[in-house]
Design a protein around this motif. Structure first.
Motif, PDB file in Angstrom:
ATOM      1  N   ILE A  99       0.871  -1.170   0.000  1.00  0.00           N
ATOM      2  CA  ILE A  99       0.000   0.000   0.000  1.00  0.00           C
ATOM      3  C   ILE A  99       0.907   1.219   0.000  1.00  0.00           C
ATOM      4  O   ILE A  99       1.869   1.285   0.774  1.00  0.00           O
TER       5      ILE A  99
ATOM      6  N   THR B 199      -3.816   0.840   7.342  1.00  0.00           N
ATOM      7  CA  THR B 199      -5.110   0.214   7.088  1.00  0.00           C
ATOM      8  C   THR B 199      -5.234  -1.038   7.937  1.00  0.00           C
ATOM      9  O   THR B 199      -4.249  -1.577   8.428  1.00  0.00           O
TER      10      THR B 199
ATOM     11  N   TRP C 223      -8.142  -1.804   3.087  1.00  0.00           N
ATOM     12  CA  TRP C 223      -8.156  -0.375   2.756  1.00  0.00           C
ATOM     13  C   TRP C 223      -8.752   0.500   3.864  1.00  0.00           C
ATOM     14  O   TRP C 223      -8.698   1.706   3.788  1.00  0.00           O
TER      15      TRP C 223
ATOM     16  N   GLY D  73     -13.079   3.197   4.166  1.00  0.00           N
ATOM     17  CA  GLY D  73     -12.639   2.564   2.925  1.00  0.00           C
ATOM     18  C   GLY D  73     -13.544   2.910   1.763  1.00  0.00           C
ATOM     19  O   GLY D  73     -14.731   2.567   1.749  1.00  0.00           O
TER      20      GLY D  73
ATOM     21  N   VAL E 138     -12.779   2.757  -2.205  1.00  0.00           N
ATOM     22  CA  VAL E 138     -11.751   2.426  -3.183  1.00  0.00           C
ATOM     23  C   VAL E 138     -12.293   2.462  -4.606  1.00  0.00           C
ATOM     24  O   VAL E 138     -13.275   1.784  -4.928  1.00  0.00           O
TER      25      VAL E 138
ATOM     26  N   GLU F 133      -9.074   6.446  -2.380  1.00  0.00           N
ATOM     27  CA  GLU F 133      -8.151   5.323  -2.565  1.00  0.00           C
ATOM     28  C   GLU F 133      -8.338   4.751  -3.964  1.00  0.00           C
ATOM     29  O   GLU F 133      -9.402   4.906  -4.568  1.00  0.00           O
TER      30      GLU F 133
ATOM     31  N   GLY G 170      -9.321  -6.550  -1.672  1.00  0.00           N
ATOM     32  CA  GLY G 170      -8.216  -5.775  -1.129  1.00  0.00           C
ATOM     33  C   GLY G 170      -6.926  -6.550  -1.115  1.00  0.00           C
ATOM     34  O   GLY G 170      -6.000  -6.213  -0.400  1.00  0.00           O
TER      35      GLY G 170
END
Length: 672
Positions: free
Chosen positions: A287, A340, A344, A585, A587, A617, A647
Motif C-alpha cells: 500500500i 489500514t 483499505w 474505505g 476504493v 483510494e 483488497g
C-alpha cells in the motif's frame, strides 16, 4: 462423511475456530487428501475452563510455544506453525485486521516493558502480562537452545543475535528483519488474523542506511534479504487466509509524511516497489501513501509495479484520509501514522483496536428492492427517495451490534496506553476502538435510482409496476427494458451531474444516519467498499440497474458501464463527499487493459491529478482477456498469473470459478 463434516463445522462454530480451518477441509480447493487426513494434521489447544479469558490466553500460548515446529532452513527464523491452533473461548470473536507498530517493537526492550508492568496496581492485569512476557522468553530460549544443539543454516548469526533480541534494539538491517518476523509470527500464532506490517520503508531505513554507510551491506544484498523476508511471510498463505487463498491482510505500507510533515521517499520505498514488480508473489501486498509531494521516481516505480500485474500497490490519498480521520475524532498528531486494517479501511498504526469489517455488509440495492415490492404507487421520484431513506437507515441500524472480542495480552504489551491504563488491548487499553461497517452494491443502488428517475418519472417510458415485474422475473420477457437500463448514459462514475448529485445526496444521508450508530459504546465508521460483492449478491434478486438475479454486485467504486473510462471514474470519485463517518474505505477499483501499460506517462498524470483532486483510494488491475480465458482453460500454463481480487491479490488458479468468470467478464467490458 457428510455427517462428520457437519459435526466438525458445528464444533468450529462452538469453539470459535478460524473459519478458514473449516473452509479448508470442506472446500474443493483442498486437494491434499481426505477430510480426516487434513483434520488430523492440526492440534487444537483448548482454553482451560478454570481460568479467566486472559489467564486462558497465556496458558494456551505457553502450551502452543512448546509445540511449535521450528524451521531453520530459511534465511530467518519464523516461528509460526499453522498446525498448532489456539482455540478462542466460546462466545468471543477473533481479533483481526490489526496493524502493530513494529517500529516501536524494534526499539523497545522487553525488560523495560516488564518493569512497567511490575509497577501496575491491578494484580490480575500484572499477573497476566508478566506471564505473557515469560511465554515470549520461553519461546526465544527454546529457539536458542535448538539452534545451539543443531547444525543449522546461519548458526553464527542466530547465536549472536537471538539471545539479546527481546531486550535490545537491532544493530543491523538483518537483525531488524529477524525481530519483526519473530513478533509477527507470535501474533499469528495467537490466532490474531490479518496482521499488517506497517511502514517498513520508514521503520527499516535507519538500519539500512547505517549498514550501507558502514559498507556492511549493498542495495542488492538488502533486496535479497527483503525477498527472503517476504517469502517467509508468504509461506503459509493458505493457512493465513480466512476465505480465499491470498486474503491474509499482510500489507507493507510505503511512503507518506513523517511526524515533521516531510514526505518519506527513501531508497527502501523504491526498492520495495521494484522487488514486488519482479518477485511475482501476490502476498504480502503493498500500500502506497501518496500526496502532492510524492516524487516522480516513486510514482514511476509504483506504475512499473502496477504494470507487472501483481496488483500492488493500492494508493491512499493520505492528506484527505488524515483530514477526515481528524474530523471523525482521531487526534491530529496520531493520524500521521495512518495505516489500514487489512485491505483499505483506515486506522492508526499501534494505537487502534478498530475492527473495521466485523459485521455483515449492508446490501443497499436490496433495501430499494424491498421498498418498491411493498409499494409501487409513488407520485414522484422525490417521494420515493423520502420513503427510501428511512428504510436504509433501518437496515444500517439492524446490522450494527455490539461484539464480544477475544483478548490479547500480547498486543497489550506493545500498544500505546494499555499498560498505563492497566487494561487489555480490547478492553479500553487501545487508544481507539472505532469499529466499522461496510455497504455493498452502492453503485448498483445509484444506477437503479437513476433508471427509475429517468425512465419511470421523467420520460415515463416504463411503469414502476412493470419494472418490479421485470426484476421479479429476472428480466425474462423484459429484455428490452434491461438493455435500456444498462445503456443509460447517466450512470455511477460518469460525468453526468445527476449521477454525482444523487451519489453525494446518498452519502450525506448515510453520514447522517451514522451519527447515532454505536458499536460497543463507540461511534462507528462506514464505507462503500466491501469485499462481499460476490457472496452478498447470491441471495438478492435482479435489480433495476440491469443486473440479473445472483449476478455479482459492482466492485467498490467502479463503473458498472463499460462506457466509463478510468479518468472519468477518477474525476467522479474525486468529487464525492466522504464526510465525517463515511471514511471506512472508499476504493476506486478499475481494470486497465494490458495495452494501457504502454503509456506509463499518461497513467502517472491521471493518477497524480486524481490524488490532487480528492480521490480517496485507488487500486488497479492490469489484465489481458485472452490470457485470463486461456488460464481458466489451461491452468497448468499460467501457474504464476496474479490478479487483484478485492483488497488483496491472488494466483488466478487459486480462485473459485465464479471469481475467475467475473474477472474475465469485467476485463472484457473494460477492454471494450
Amino acid at each position: 462423511m457428510k455427517a462428520i463434516l457437519k459435526k466438525y463445522i458445528k464444533s468450529c462454530v462452538k469453539l470459535c475456530l478460524p473459519s478458514s480451518i473449516a473452509y479448508r477441509f470442506t472446500n474443493a480447493r483442498c486437494k491434499r487428501g481426505s477430510f480426516l487426513h487434513n483434520f488430523q494434521k492440526y492440534k487444537l489447544v483448548i482454553p482451560n475452563r478454570k481460568y479467566s479469558r486472559e489467564e486462558a490466553y497465556v496458558y494456551q500460548m505457553n502450551k502452543v510455544f512448546s509445540l511449535v515446529d521450528l524451521d531453520f532452513t530459511a534465511d530467518f527464523i519464523y516461528p509460526f506453525d499453522p498446525k498448532i491452533i489456539r482455540v478462542i473461548p466460546s462466545g468471543f470473536s477473533l481479533i483481526c485486521s490489526i496493524t502493530v507498530d513494529f517500529g516501536k517493537i524494534l526499539t523497545t526492550s522487553l525488560t523495560d516493558i516488564e518493569k512497567k508492568v511490575s509497577n501496575c496496581s491491578d494484580i490480575s492485569f500484572k499477573r497476566t502480562e508478566l506471564e505473557a512476557i515469560k511465554s515470549l522468553r520461553n519461546l526465544c530460549n527454546r529457539i536458542v537452545l535448538e539452534v545451539k544443539n543443531s547444525n543449522v543454516k546461519r548458526k553464527d548469526f542466530y547465536m549472536e543475535y537471538l539471545p539479546k533480541m527481546l531486550d535490545s534494539e537491532p544493530k543491523t538491517f538483518e537483525e531488524a528483519l529477524q525481530k519483526i518476523l519473530f513478533y509477527n509470527a507470535i501474533f499469528w500464532q495467537a490466532n490474531h488474523w490479518h496482521i499488517g506490517l506497517g511502514r517498513l520503508d520508514k521503520i527499516l531505513y535507519p538500519y539500512y542506511k547505517a549498514d550501507i554507510e558502514g559498507e556492511r551491506i549493498t542495495a542488492e544484498k538488502a533486496s535479497l534479504l527483503l525477498e527472503s523476508f517476504c517469502s517467509l511471510l508468504h509461506r503459509d498463505v493458505e493457512e493465513k487466509s480466512p476465505a480465499l487463498i491470498g486474503d491474509t491482510g499482510q500489507y507493507i505500507l510505503l511512503g507518506g509524511v513523517d511526524e515533521d510533515g516531510n514526505t518519506v521517499n527513501n531508497e527502501l520505498t523504491v526498492l520495495f516497489l521494484h522487488l514486488f514488480a519482479k518477485q511475482n508473489l501476490p502476498d504480502p501486498k503493498l500500500i502506497l501513501r501518496v500526496n502532492t509531494q510524492t516524487s516522480s521516481k516513486v510514482w514511476q516505480a509504483a506504475i512499473e509495479c502496477i504494470k507487472s500485474g501483481c496488483g500492488s500497490p493500492l494508493l491512499m490519498n493520505e492528506e484527505l484520509i488524515m483530514h477526515n480521520m481528524v474530523q471523525f475524532g482521531y487526534k491530529k498528531e496520531d493520524v500521521v501514522n495512518v495505516g489500514t486494517s487489512a485491505c483499505w479501511e483506515p486506522l492508526v498504526i499501534g494505537k487502534s483496536f478498530d475492527q473495521n469489517n466485523p459485521l455483515p455488509s449492508v446490501v443497499a440495492v436490496d433495501v430499494l428492492n424491498q421498498l418498491i415490492f411493498n409499494q409501487s404507487d409513488f407520485h414522484s421520484f422525490e417521494e420515493l427517495l423520502q420513503k427510501f431513506y428511512p428504510k436504509l437507515s433501518e437496515r444500517i441500524h439492524q446490522h450494527a451490534r455490539d461484539i464480544a472480542f477475544d483478548c490479547s495480552p500480547f498486543f497489550t504489551l506493545f500498544f500505546d496506553d494499555c499498560i498505563q491504563k492497566e487494561k487489555d488491548f480490547t478492553e479500553g487499553g487501545a487508544r481507539y476502538s472505532y469499529h466499522g461497517m461496510q455497504i455493498v452494491s452502492f453503485p448498483n443502488l445509484v444506477n437503479s435510482l437513476l433508471n427509475i428517475k429517468k425512465y419511470v418519472f421523467d420520460e415515463k417510458l416504463f411503469a414502476l409496476s412493470d419494472c418490479i415485474a421485470a426484476i421479479q422475473r429476472n428480466y425474462v420477457g423484459f429484455e428490452d427494458m434491461q438493455r435500456v437500463f444498462k445503456n443509460n448514459s447517466c450512470t455511477f462514475g460518469s460525468d453526468e451531474q445527476d449521477a454525482l448529485f444523487l451519489t453525494n445526496e446518498l452519502l450525506a444521508r448515510i453520514n447522517s444516519v451514522m451519527e447515532d450508530v454505536y458499536i460497543n459504546g463507540q461511534k462507528a465508521k462506514i464505507g462503500i467498499s466491501s469485499p462481499n460483492y460476490m457472496g452478498a449478491s447470491r441471495d438478492v434478486c435482479a435489480s433495476l440497474d440491469g443486473r440479473n438475479d445472483g449476478e455479482p454486485f459492482a466492485v467498490h467504486i467502479s463503473p458498472v458501464s463499460e462506457l466509463v473510462g478510468i479518468k472519468e471514474v477518477c474525476d467522479f470519485a474525486a468529487q464525492l463527499n466522504y464526510s465525517t463517518y463515511c471514511l471506512n474505505g472508499n476504493v476506486v477499483d478499475y481494470i486497465l487493459p494490458s495495452a494501457f501499460a504502454s503509456s506509463p506517462q499518461k497513467l502517472e498524470i491521471i493518477l497524480r491529478d486524481s490524488i490532487k483532486n480528492g480521490i480517496f483510494e485507488l487500486q488497479l488491475n492490469v489484465l489481458d482477456v485472452a490470457t485470463l480465458i486461456d488460464a481458466k482453460l489451461h491452468p497448468e500454463k499460467h501457474k504464476n498469473l496474479i490478479v487483484r481480487v478485492w483488497g488483496f491479490s491472488a494466483f488466478f488458479n487459486d480462485l473459485p470459478d465464479e471469481y475467475k468468470d467475473y474477472l474475465i467478464k469485467r476485463a472484457k467490458s473494460y477492454e471494450a
